[in-house]
Enzyme design. Sequence first.
Site, short mmCIF file in Angstrom:
data_model
loop_
_atom_site.label_atom_id
_atom_site.label_comp_id
_atom_site.label_asym_id
_atom_site.label_seq_id
_atom_site.Cartn_x
_atom_site.Cartn_y
_atom_site.Cartn_z
N TRP A 1 0.83 -1.21 0.00
CA TRP A 1 0.00 0.00 0.00
C TRP A 1 0.86 1.25 0.00
O TRP A 1 0.53 2.23 -0.66
CB TRP A 1 -0.99 -0.02 1.17
N ASP B 1 -1.48 6.84 6.08
CA ASP B 1 -2.53 5.91 5.68
C ASP B 1 -2.73 4.99 6.88
O ASP B 1 -1.91 4.11 7.14
CB ASP B 1 -2.10 5.13 4.45
N LYS C 1 -12.27 -1.54 7.92
CA LYS C 1 -11.59 -2.48 8.81
C LYS C 1 -11.97 -2.19 10.26
O LYS C 1 -12.58 -3.02 10.93
CB LYS C 1 -10.09 -2.41 8.60
N1 PMP Z 1 -4.12 1.10 2.63
C1 PMP Z 1 -4.14 0.01 3.41
C2 PMP Z 1 -3.20 -0.08 4.57
C3 PMP Z 1 -5.06 -1.01 3.14
O1 PMP Z 1 -5.09 -2.10 3.91
C4 PMP Z 1 -5.95 -0.89 2.06
C5 PMP Z 1 -7.00 -1.91 1.73
N2 PMP Z 1 -6.81 -3.16 2.15
C6 PMP Z 1 -5.86 0.25 1.26
C7 PMP Z 1 -4.95 1.23 1.58
C8 PMP Z 1 -6.75 0.44 0.06
O2 PMP Z 1 -7.95 0.89 0.54
P1 PMP Z 1 -9.26 1.07 -0.35
O3 PMP Z 1 -9.60 -0.28 -0.85
O4 PMP Z 1 -10.21 1.64 0.65
O5 PMP Z 1 -8.94 2.02 -1.44
#
Ligand code: PMP
Length: 361
Positions: free
Chosen positions: A102, A173, A197
């Site tokens: 991510w 994030d 989450k």
């Molecule tokens: N950042 C992290 C740490 C994640 O775990 C996730 C999704 N698993 C995301 C970003 C992406 O998030 P989204 O699907 O809400 O765009």
Amino acid sequence: MSRTFNFSAGPAILPEEVLREAQAAIWDFDGAGIGILEHSHRGGPFEKVVQQTEASCRKLAGIPDDYAVLFLSGGASTQFFMLPANLLPDGATADYLVTGAWSEKAVAEAKRYGRVHEAATTAATNHDRIPRANEIRWSERPVYAHFTSNNTIFGTQWTSEPTPPAGVWLACDASSDIFSRPIDVTRYGVLYAGAQKNIGPAGVTLVIVRRDLVERPVRDLPTMLRYGTHAKEGSLYNTPPSFGIYLMGRVFEWTLRQGGLAGIEKKNREKAQVLYDALAATSFYSAHAGEGSRSLMNVTFRTPSAELDAKFVKAAEAAGFAGLKGHRSVGGMRASIYNAFPKAGCVALASFMQDFAAKHG
Ligand code: PMP
């Protein structure tokens, strides 16, 4: 029907009390004979929901007035570009700490707008740890320093914020550990998280941003992509993800009832300890994340072989444990035990792990 122990990484388990409240609210909200899904976002009842959700959020995390609390859509993935689009000027540099897939995605989007300096990366060891402070090499004068507080896929978590150079704000994030422990929001310029989450359903993204930053976007952007638009209109510029905002508010209230962030952290520590103790009790399992970097939210581990991993996931599923298959880039298993996950599920899984090791070790 009883509920399954759901170890899904997200969308993930929600508090039962909240689900029951939502069941009733879908049918009739506030005695209006209109369900929460059916209320106009311009009507009094929903405006009250937005205000209450924001108030609960501020109370829970101690967010001061000089921060805006926004409820947006597009997921954390939209924040990967919305943040640099609003706040990273052409030719300027932002520092990114790369601790997983991510973070890498966030870097790729930021590069569209300015320069990215990778101040540290743990890619060499498949992101099995968090960088040590003495490994971080900040650039001369970054606009901000971005990190991923919890790495959902790899099961690593920062135990505390990195310390950027003086005067540099943190961007984070926090999708997979938001409000899982106390947080000092004043260290951040921007803090964002997809809700799915720890704080609600998929479809709504929480963005906490310092007001002075909102007021000085660095380039002209489409209206919907400007933080300022949403801050000015209290997240009601366009039709917001109304059900998500409602449910997030209920989850914030539930979290306050758990003793707030200090209370929830204590529970999260106890839950994770049960699983890490189960891993330590036998040489059959190994943890992906190194000591000192282990996540309280996502516990990643494996057996001695990929075949046994597959067997474990299948047998666990049959025994009533859902969502344990690890991400393909790590393999093995991942037990996601967010705020709403019950300790009883960790205890039951630990016992299953012990039996499985005895049978196959
Ligand atoms: N950042 C992290 C740490 C994640 O775990 C996730 C999704 N698993 C995301 C970003 C992406 O998030 P989204 O699907 O809400 O765009």
